[in-house]
Design an enzyme around this catalytic site. Sequence first.
Site, PDB file in Angstrom:
ATOM      1  N   ASP A  66       0.845  -1.201   0.000  1.00 30.57           N
ATOM      2  CA  ASP A  66       0.000   0.000   0.000  1.00 30.57           C
ATOM      3  C   ASP A  66       0.874   1.242   0.000  1.00 30.57           C
ATOM      4  O   ASP A  66       0.746   2.132  -0.838  1.00 30.57           O
ATOM      5  CB  ASP A  66      -0.926  -0.010   1.214  1.00 30.57           C
ATOM      6  CG  ASP A  66      -1.833  -1.234   1.206  1.00 30.57           C
ATOM      7  OD1 ASP A  66      -1.389  -2.295   1.681  1.00 30.57           O
ATOM      8  OD2 ASP A  66      -2.930  -1.146   0.659  1.00 30.57           O
TER       9      ASP A  66
ATOM     10  N   GLN B 294      13.343   1.245  -1.878  1.00 28.13           N
ATOM     11  CA  GLN B 294      12.466   0.912  -3.002  1.00 28.13           C
ATOM     12  C   GLN B 294      13.104   1.160  -4.368  1.00 28.13           C
ATOM     13  O   GLN B 294      13.021   0.286  -5.244  1.00 28.13           O
ATOM     14  CB  GLN B 294      11.144   1.691  -2.899  1.00 28.13           C
ATOM     15  CG  GLN B 294      10.077   1.196  -3.861  1.00 28.13           C
ATOM     16  CD  GLN B 294       8.842   2.060  -3.855  1.00 28.13           C
ATOM     17  OE1 GLN B 294       8.923   3.284  -3.996  1.00 28.13           O
ATOM     18  NE2 GLN B 294       7.690   1.431  -3.669  1.00 28.13           N
TER      19      GLN B 294
ATOM     20  N   GLY C 146       2.405  -9.659  -4.291  1.00 27.69           N
ATOM     21  CA  GLY C 146       1.566  -8.486  -4.077  1.00 27.69           C
ATOM     22  C   GLY C 146       1.238  -7.717  -5.325  1.00 27.69           C
ATOM     23  O   GLY C 146       0.685  -8.250  -6.281  1.00 27.69           O
ATOM     24  N   GLU C 147       1.572  -6.419  -5.288  1.00 27.01           N
ATOM     25  CA  GLU C 147       1.206  -5.565  -6.435  1.00 27.01           C
ATOM     26  C   GLU C 147       2.395  -4.804  -6.990  1.00 27.01           C
ATOM     27  O   GLU C 147       2.709  -4.893  -8.164  1.00 27.01           O
ATOM     28  CB  GLU C 147       0.104  -4.583  -6.009  1.00 27.01           C
ATOM     29  CG  GLU C 147      -0.295  -3.626  -7.121  1.00 27.01           C
ATOM     30  CD  GLU C 147      -1.601  -2.886  -6.838  1.00 27.01           C
ATOM     31  OE1 GLU C 147      -2.480  -3.424  -6.126  1.00 27.01           O
ATOM     32  OE2 GLU C 147      -1.742  -1.758  -7.324  1.00 27.01           O
TER      33      GLU C 147
HETATM   34  O1  TRH Z   1       4.502  -6.099   0.482  1.00 20.75           O
HETATM   35  P1  TRH Z   1       3.448  -6.610  -0.428  1.00 20.75           P
HETATM   36  O2  TRH Z   1       2.940  -7.959  -0.141  1.00 20.75           O
HETATM   37  O3  TRH Z   1       2.218  -5.600  -0.394  1.00 20.75           O
HETATM   38  C1  TRH Z   1       0.896  -6.101  -0.437  1.00 20.75           C
HETATM   39  C2  TRH Z   1       0.345  -5.849  -1.826  1.00 20.75           C
HETATM   40  O4  TRH Z   1       0.499  -4.492  -2.160  1.00 20.75           O
HETATM   41  C3  TRH Z   1      -1.123  -6.209  -1.863  1.00 20.75           C
HETATM   42  O5  TRH Z   1      -1.695  -5.796  -3.103  1.00 20.75           O
HETATM   43  C4  TRH Z   1      -1.855  -5.535  -0.725  1.00 20.75           C
HETATM   44  O6  TRH Z   1      -3.179  -6.004  -0.704  1.00 20.75           O
HETATM   45  C5  TRH Z   1      -1.186  -5.846   0.580  1.00 20.75           C
HETATM   46  O7  TRH Z   1       0.169  -5.404   0.536  1.00 20.75           O
HETATM   47  C6  TRH Z   1      -1.901  -5.154   1.719  1.00 20.75           C
HETATM   48  O8  TRH Z   1       3.976  -6.620  -1.913  1.00 20.75           O
HETATM   49  P2  TRH Z   1       4.267  -5.450  -2.938  1.00 20.75           P
HETATM   50  O9  TRH Z   1       2.995  -4.838  -3.409  1.00 20.75           O
HETATM   51  O10 TRH Z   1       5.177  -5.999  -3.944  1.00 20.75           O
HETATM   52  O11 TRH Z   1       5.039  -4.341  -2.107  1.00 20.75           O
HETATM   53  C7  TRH Z   1       6.353  -4.590  -1.704  1.00 20.75           C
HETATM   54  C8  TRH Z   1       7.124  -3.296  -1.802  1.00 20.75           C
HETATM   55  O12 TRH Z   1       8.412  -3.448  -1.188  1.00 20.75           O
HETATM   56  C9  TRH Z   1       7.402  -2.905  -3.247  1.00 20.75           C
HETATM   57  O13 TRH Z   1       7.244  -1.508  -3.381  1.00 20.75           O
HETATM   58  C10 TRH Z   1       8.849  -3.292  -3.453  1.00 20.75           C
HETATM   59  C11 TRH Z   1       9.415  -2.985  -2.096  1.00 20.75           C
HETATM   60  N1  TRH Z   1      10.666  -3.656  -1.750  1.00 20.75           N
HETATM   61  C12 TRH Z   1      11.734  -2.852  -1.425  1.00 20.75           C
HETATM   62  O14 TRH Z   1      11.630  -1.612  -1.472  1.00 20.75           O
HETATM   63  N2  TRH Z   1      12.895  -3.423  -1.067  1.00 20.75           N
HETATM   64  C13 TRH Z   1      13.058  -4.773  -1.032  1.00 20.75           C
HETATM   65  O15 TRH Z   1      14.165  -5.254  -0.697  1.00 20.75           O
HETATM   66  C14 TRH Z   1      11.947  -5.602  -1.388  1.00 20.75           C
HETATM   67  C15 TRH Z   1      12.086  -7.092  -1.357  1.00 20.75           C
HETATM   68  C16 TRH Z   1      10.735  -5.016  -1.740  1.00 20.75           C
END
Ligand code: TRH
Length: 395
Positions: free
Chosen positions: A31, A272, A289-290
């Site tokens: 999110d 990120q 996730g997304e």
């Molecule tokens: O963390 P998530 O599982 O987030 C989820 C999804 O957004 C889902 O749609 C929602 O319903 C739920 O949250 C509540 O997965 P997502 O979306 O990939 O977000 C992870 C974020 O972390 C993404 O912006 C990438 C970032 N990230 C880093 O910045 N550094 C890292 O080392 C890694 C592994 C990820």
Amino acid sequence: MQSTMSSTPHGLAASLLRWDIFCAVIDNYGDIGVCWRLARQLVAEHGVAVRLWVDDLSRFVQLCPQADPAADTQAVGGVEVRCWHATFDAGVEPAEVVIEAFACEPPASYLVKMAGRVRKPVWINLEYLSAEAWVEDCHLMASPHPRLPLVKHFFFPGFTARTGGLLREHDLLARRDAFVADGRASDAFWHATGFVPPPADVLRVSLFAYRHADVRGLLQAFAGCGRPMLCAIPDGPLLDEAAVFLGRDALRPGDEVVAGSLIVRVLPFVAQPDYDALLWCCDLNFVRGEDSFVRAQWAARPLVWHIYPQAEDVHLGKLDAFMARYVEGLAVDAGTAIARLAHAWNAGDALDAPLAAVLACLPALQAHACSWAARLAAPPDLAARLAEFALDRLQ
Ligand code: TRH
């Protein structure tokens, strides 16, 4: 630098428009990951002022280490990041455009102030991404507030022209291509995360998934696939199962463990912007996730999606809808292979055979990942579509 410089009826240049984005951190990073990315892009490419209201700054700081988890207000990346306290300051004046991320419900006092405006703010509910067909019928649907003279519009990200599109910074693909073309860039990424560049002959895989993923099964499949593999796991909940598979008490960032033809590296959870570099360094990316799911598509590498689990297995319909779109134009054997691996990964089924089938089709899957990213990048991105919609509503 793209800039939405058309003006509103009051001659208000878009650059004077203020946007408020409200984000409630649910239980992971996505999110705030989506909202932080959107906020930065609106400022950088559309010249608007953005206040990002976040109810859990500790989660935000993991994506943005330079942020201060204790600050009520801070400027980060051109964005005014505000702590969204449970008791909201009733004196806060609403912006001209209000983004309610994932139906998080802005503060009641803020909505009342919105309703009190002669020129009502544009109120948008940014929805979760889905490849399902019904999204097109709901995109931009208007929803009058039950009591206040306000109308909220639903904005659905998606994969077609009749949706809100996908987040993509205007220079992302050029940065990706420059990174891939510059062999030193990937070496620099590995050094920055505490490692020497991997051996040239290993297949590099990144692994980001939910706690319930069959990590032991996947690492076993990697170890038994008959080719040298390197699996990079960012710090997070998967380390416990990986440690069990590797016969270690625990794993931590900086660890590298060799198990036969498999090398496992534990990376730090990177900021990120740096996560893209991990995806660009690898030949196959397991994402979830997304936001990481979308970034893996822009990385133009084959991807396996661990979808956010939902009640009654609703999430499997979302997985099917995406895979059906994704395999279009892909040779049947390769499309079947990547779909089977995605299903096995999400269902907790055996992974050896599905992984072997994907590895056998990897060149075709790699070529397809490039054409998929190019196809997705043709239409305007999500931030541009949001800005256009908001300005239209303000005309
Ligand atoms: O963390 P998530 O599982 O987030 C989820 C999804 O957004 C889902 O749609 C929602 O319903 C739920 O949250 C509540 O997965 P997502 O979306 O990939 O977000 C992870 C974020 O972390 C993404 O912006 C990438 C970032 N990230 C880093 O910045 N550094 C890292 O080392 C890694 C592994 C990820």
